[in-house]
Design a protein around this motif. Structure first.
Motif, short mmCIF file in Angstrom:
data_model
loop_
_atom_site.label_atom_id
_atom_site.label_comp_id
_atom_site.label_asym_id
_atom_site.label_seq_id
_atom_site.Cartn_x
_atom_site.Cartn_y
_atom_site.Cartn_z
N ARG A 577 6.75 36.68 4.50
CA ARG A 577 6.44 35.26 4.33
C ARG A 577 5.06 35.00 4.92
O ARG A 577 4.71 35.54 5.97
CB ARG A 577 7.46 34.38 5.05
CG ARG A 577 7.40 32.91 4.65
CD ARG A 577 8.28 32.03 5.52
NE ARG A 577 7.66 31.77 6.82
CZ ARG A 577 8.20 32.11 7.99
NH1 ARG A 577 9.35 32.76 8.05
NH2 ARG A 577 7.57 31.83 9.12
N PHE A 578 4.29 34.15 4.24
CA PHE A 578 2.94 33.83 4.69
C PHE A 578 2.83 32.32 4.84
O PHE A 578 3.18 31.57 3.92
CB PHE A 578 1.91 34.35 3.69
CG PHE A 578 1.96 35.84 3.51
CD1 PHE A 578 1.23 36.68 4.32
CD2 PHE A 578 2.79 36.40 2.55
CE1 PHE A 578 1.30 38.05 4.17
CE2 PHE A 578 2.88 37.77 2.39
CZ PHE A 578 2.13 38.60 3.20
N ASP A 579 2.36 31.88 6.00
CA ASP A 579 2.25 30.45 6.30
C ASP A 579 0.80 30.00 6.18
O ASP A 579 -0.11 30.66 6.71
CB ASP A 579 2.79 30.16 7.70
CG ASP A 579 4.27 30.49 7.83
OD1 ASP A 579 4.97 30.45 6.79
OD2 ASP A 579 4.72 30.78 8.95
N TRP A 580 0.61 28.89 5.50
CA TRP A 580 -0.71 28.34 5.22
C TRP A 580 -0.72 26.86 5.56
O TRP A 580 0.32 26.22 5.67
CB TRP A 580 -1.06 28.47 3.74
CG TRP A 580 -1.10 29.85 3.19
CD1 TRP A 580 -0.03 30.68 2.94
CD2 TRP A 580 -2.26 30.59 2.80
NE1 TRP A 580 -0.47 31.86 2.42
CE2 TRP A 580 -1.81 31.83 2.32
CE3 TRP A 580 -3.63 30.30 2.79
CZ2 TRP A 580 -2.69 32.80 1.83
CZ3 TRP A 580 -4.50 31.25 2.31
CH2 TRP A 580 -4.04 32.49 1.84
N ARG A 581 -1.93 26.32 5.66
CA ARG A 581 -2.08 24.87 5.74
C ARG A 581 -3.34 24.49 4.98
O ARG A 581 -4.35 25.20 5.04
CB ARG A 581 -2.18 24.41 7.20
CG ARG A 581 -2.06 22.89 7.34
CD ARG A 581 -0.96 22.50 8.27
NE ARG A 581 -0.64 21.09 8.19
CZ ARG A 581 0.14 20.45 9.04
NH1 ARG A 581 0.68 21.08 10.06
NH2 ARG A 581 0.40 19.17 8.89
N LEU A 582 -3.26 23.38 4.26
CA LEU A 582 -4.45 22.89 3.57
C LEU A 582 -5.30 22.09 4.53
O LEU A 582 -4.78 21.37 5.39
CB LEU A 582 -4.05 22.00 2.38
CG LEU A 582 -3.07 22.57 1.35
CD1 LEU A 582 -2.98 21.62 0.15
CD2 LEU A 582 -3.46 23.95 0.90
N ASP A 583 -6.62 22.24 4.40
CA ASP A 583 -7.50 21.41 5.23
C ASP A 583 -7.69 20.05 4.56
O ASP A 583 -7.07 19.75 3.53
CB ASP A 583 -8.82 22.12 5.51
CG ASP A 583 -9.65 22.37 4.25
OD1 ASP A 583 -9.38 21.72 3.21
OD2 ASP A 583 -10.57 23.21 4.32
N ALA A 584 -8.55 19.22 5.13
CA ALA A 584 -8.73 17.86 4.62
C ALA A 584 -9.26 17.84 3.20
O ALA A 584 -9.09 16.85 2.48
CB ALA A 584 -9.67 17.09 5.55
N ASN A 585 -9.90 18.93 2.77
CA ASN A 585 -10.44 19.00 1.41
C ASN A 585 -9.49 19.67 0.42
O ASN A 585 -9.82 19.85 -0.75
CB ASN A 585 -11.76 19.78 1.42
CG ASN A 585 -12.82 19.10 2.24
OD1 ASN A 585 -12.98 17.88 2.15
ND2 ASN A 585 -13.54 19.87 3.05
N GLY A 586 -8.31 20.07 0.91
CA GLY A 586 -7.35 20.72 0.03
C GLY A 586 -7.51 22.21 -0.09
O GLY A 586 -6.85 22.84 -0.92
N THR A 587 -8.37 22.82 0.73
CA THR A 587 -8.55 24.27 0.69
C THR A 587 -7.45 24.95 1.51
O THR A 587 -7.27 24.62 2.68
CB THR A 587 -9.93 24.66 1.26
OG1 THR A 587 -10.95 24.05 0.48
CG2 THR A 587 -10.11 26.17 1.25
N PRO A 588 -6.71 25.91 0.95
CA PRO A 588 -5.68 26.61 1.73
C PRO A 588 -6.31 27.52 2.77
O PRO A 588 -7.27 28.24 2.48
CB PRO A 588 -4.94 27.45 0.67
CG PRO A 588 -5.39 26.94 -0.66
CD PRO A 588 -6.75 26.36 -0.45
N ARG A 589 -5.75 27.49 3.98
CA ARG A 589 -6.22 28.37 5.05
C ARG A 589 -5.01 29.05 5.68
O ARG A 589 -4.03 28.41 6.03
CB ARG A 589 -7.02 27.59 6.10
CG ARG A 589 -8.28 26.96 5.51
CD ARG A 589 -9.19 26.33 6.54
NE ARG A 589 -10.37 25.76 5.89
CZ ARG A 589 -11.48 26.44 5.61
NH1 ARG A 589 -11.56 27.72 5.94
NH2 ARG A 589 -12.49 25.86 5.02
N LEU A 590 -5.11 30.37 5.82
CA LEU A 590 -3.99 31.17 6.31
C LEU A 590 -3.75 30.91 7.80
O LEU A 590 -4.68 30.96 8.60
CB LEU A 590 -4.28 32.66 6.09
CG LEU A 590 -3.21 33.62 6.60
CD1 LEU A 590 -1.97 33.57 5.71
CD2 LEU A 590 -3.77 35.04 6.68
#
Length: 659
Positions: A577-590
């Protein structure tokens, strides 16, 4: 949002400039990343030309003379142009396999749009995911042979082809005429691909004269250089091909009409300009598989020790919820009737019990994510022990678990792969005062080593220097953590998880992507899924739900492609499983990678599976099958196979009840 993801693919790159020795810049695994949208641009004048494809398939049919129900494999199929053309002509059992995720996705899309019935798989041609004696005919077309650094790898491909061909089956190989290319290759050329893109090429022979080395600099008229890539392809003459086929025990080797590409662009055809077409046959006996009377495999389920303390848990001990979770697991496994299960959970006796077994289990279902003696830092000790005992097992290797236990190390690997991560810095135990911050507030404080959100609470979100120092102090005092701490940019976009069951590139399933629904949280609490959400049922964070992610198609494609690359690079196995979060611009960051992720009935992986219509027992069965298939190929890290460890007829096995 989609634009931000797209920029990861087409961003401007700096060219290396003049290079004296092309060969020194070629990576051994150049073929892993080069077959993408740029490949379809630069070679599209041949590989996307339907007239050329139809003419080539005419040639192949003339050589092989297949019947409509012949089982045909288009090996190294790219975007499936030949396989799809066979299906359009009424052939009913057509398969395609390629290493490129991008091209296989494209092939499947065309297949669905046209309503053809081709089965496309991702996989390595040196280790084919098909049973022996499966195909009547196998084609390797369009100069898709000779990419590996070693000649032995090409021989492995032919050996695998021979294995999966039926007795009397034929292979057809369409490959560059090496003698012609050595004499006629263009050292430098350039051509317009379309009105926006042009490509400049350099070529040279390798030092041993056995490979052609190529460099392509692809440029967009407004964006500049978008790729500066190097690759190498082995040059086979008719004589060397005949010798290679003979080494692989093929017979009736025959050379046919040459293929000469006729591009409408009529510019640099490179390796596609003139190709040899050779066929060969397999003469062998049908493979007979003898099965024992009891076909059920014996699986040892290895878990955490409920008799020992566990600092990750709120009371440092297994509680009623843990035992309920274990019961749910055993209930689910009981329903999988094709296996016999035994349970091992007493770590003080583990080594002796494994040694005293009257015969070995077929493999171990390693669910000991607590670590040896319930110490998270010793999670890798369990697979290490199994490898010493020559026991195949599911899940990550010791190296994989060591990689992923270190969040900072995973960040570095991801950055090297051009996978975005949040900005962050490390605080060592001796660091107490922050003179200069390299990040803007807010930030989040995380133990650099560990899992299960240990040490991460709502108080770890910091908006100023004082709260940052307090958070670091709390992690050290309250959780007893005295190792490096990661201070990371707090991302405010969607909280995303991607789950994979199987083993890319051969056979795998990407589960539905999920996001955390924070709508039930009070507005003053930070939107994080930390320790409270997983362990404190009386916390507002307990109300967080996982729901199917609502993402733009391009964002989801980027997430999945990145997770597959990480799965392979980090040497995950069977599930992750890989956890990500989108930044304020919608870019996924691991955020982090989780090999051997939580297996419990209400965990993130089970939730993803449920959204795919996969029950908890079915999810466990898929993980077991992924491990079993991988082990059966000999890819278990120890060179043993399930057949060599057969435990199906064991009369007595050591069994320890968890309750």
């Amino acid at each position: 949002m989609a634009k931000n993801v797209k920029s990861q693919k087409t961003k401007w790159k700096e060219s290396l400039g003049p290079v004296e020795d092309l060969e020194s810049y070629v990576r051994a695994d150049w073929w892993r990343n080069i077959f993408n949208a740029n490949y379809l641009r630069t070679d599209g004048d041949v590989v996307e030309d339907e007239t050329i494809t139809r003419s080539e398939v005419d040639t192949f049919i003339g050589v092989l003379a297949p019947s409509e129900d012949s089982a045909i494999l288009d090996l190294c199929c790219g975007q499936g142009r030949h396989a799809l053309e066979f299906a359009r002509r009424g052939f009913t059992s057509v398969f395609g396999l390629d290493r490129s995720h991008y091209l296989i996705v494209r092939a499947r899309k065309i297949n669905n749009q046209e309503g053809t019935n081709v089965t496309f798989k991702e996989g390595d041609a040196r280790k084919l995911p098909f049973a022996s004696d499966t195909f009547d005919h196998i084609i390797i077309a369009g100069n898709s042979f000779g990419y590996f650094e070693s000649l032995q790898d090409d021989l492995k491909i032919l050996s695998e082809v021979r294995r999966i061909l039926k007795p009397g089956g034929k292979i057809l190989l369409d490959v560059t005429d090496g003698d012609y290319m050595r004499k006629e290759f263009q050292p430098r050329s350039w051509e317009w691909i379309d009105k926006k893109y042009f490509v400049c090429r350099e070529r040279s022979l390798s030092k041993d004269g056995e490979r052609i080395i190529s460099r392509e600099v692809i440029t967009h008229v407004k964006k500049g250089v978008i790729a500066d890539q190097f690759y190498a392809e082995r040059l086979y003459s008719g004589d060397s091909l005949r010798e290679l086929f003979q080494q692989a025990n093929f017979e009736d080797i025959e050379f046919h009409t040459e293929i000469r590409a006729d591009s409408k662009r009529d510019q640099d055809l490179g390796m596609m300009a003139r190709r040899l077409v050779v066929s060969a046959a397999v003469k062998k006996e049908l493979t007979i598989i003898r099965r024992p009377d009891d076909e059920r495999k014996t699986i040892a389920v290895l878990m955490g020790d409920p008799g020992k303390s566990d600092v990750v848990k709120p009371n440092a001990n297994f509680d009623n919820d843990d035992f309920f979770t274990i019961n749910e697991l055993k209930k689910a496994l009981t329903g999988i009737t094709e296996y016999n299960f035994i349970y091992l959970n007493q770590h003080d006796k583990l080594l002796n019990e494994l040694l005293k077994m009257k015969c070995k289990p077929d493999f171990v279902f390693n669910l000991c994510d607590e670590g040896f003696n319930n110490e998270a830092s010793k999670e890798l000790h369990i697979p290490s022990l199994l490898e010493v005992l020559n026991l195949p097992y599911t899940g990550g290797t010791p190296q994989c678990l060591a990689y992923c236990y270190d969040k900072s190390l995973v960040r570095g690997i991801a950055k090297e792969m051009d996978i975005p991560v949040p900005r962050a810095f490390i605080v060592k135990p001796e660091d107490t005062v922050f003179i200069e911050l390299t990040l803007d507030f807010p930030v989040i404080v995380k133990p650099n080593f560990g899992d299960s959100s240990f040490g991460i609470t709502q108080h770890n979100v910091c908006h100023d220097i004082q709260s940052l120092e307090n958070a670091i102090s709390q992690v050290r005092k309250k959780f007893g953590y005295n190792r490096p701490i990661l201070v990371e940019q707090l991302l405010t976009g969607k909280d995303i998880s991607v789950g994979i069951i199987g083993n890319p590139p051969e056979s795998y399933l990407v589960l539905p992507v999920i996001e955390e629904d924070y709508s039930a949280l009070p507005p003053d609490l930070p939107r994080i899924c930390g320790y409270e959400a997983k362990w404190h049922s009386d916390s507002p964070y307990w109300k967080i739900k996982s729901v199917p992610a609502n993402l733009p198609e391009e964002t989801e494609r980027f997430l999945i492609a990145s997770c597959i690359k990480l799965f392979e690079r980090l040497e995950c196995r069977d599930y992750a499983r890989f956890d990500w979060r989108l930044d304020a611009n919608g870019t996924p960051r691991l955020l982090e990678a989780n090999p051997n992720p939580g297996w419990c009935w209400d965990g993130h992986l089970a939730k993803m599976a449920n959204f795919a219509g996969i029950s908890y027992p079915e999810m466990l069965q898929k993980i077991l099958k992924a491990g079993e298939e991988r082990i059966a190929t000999g890819d278990d890290g120890q060179g043993t196979t399930g057949a060599e460890n057969s435990g199906a007829k064991c009369a007595q096995m050591v069994s320890n009840s968890l309750i």
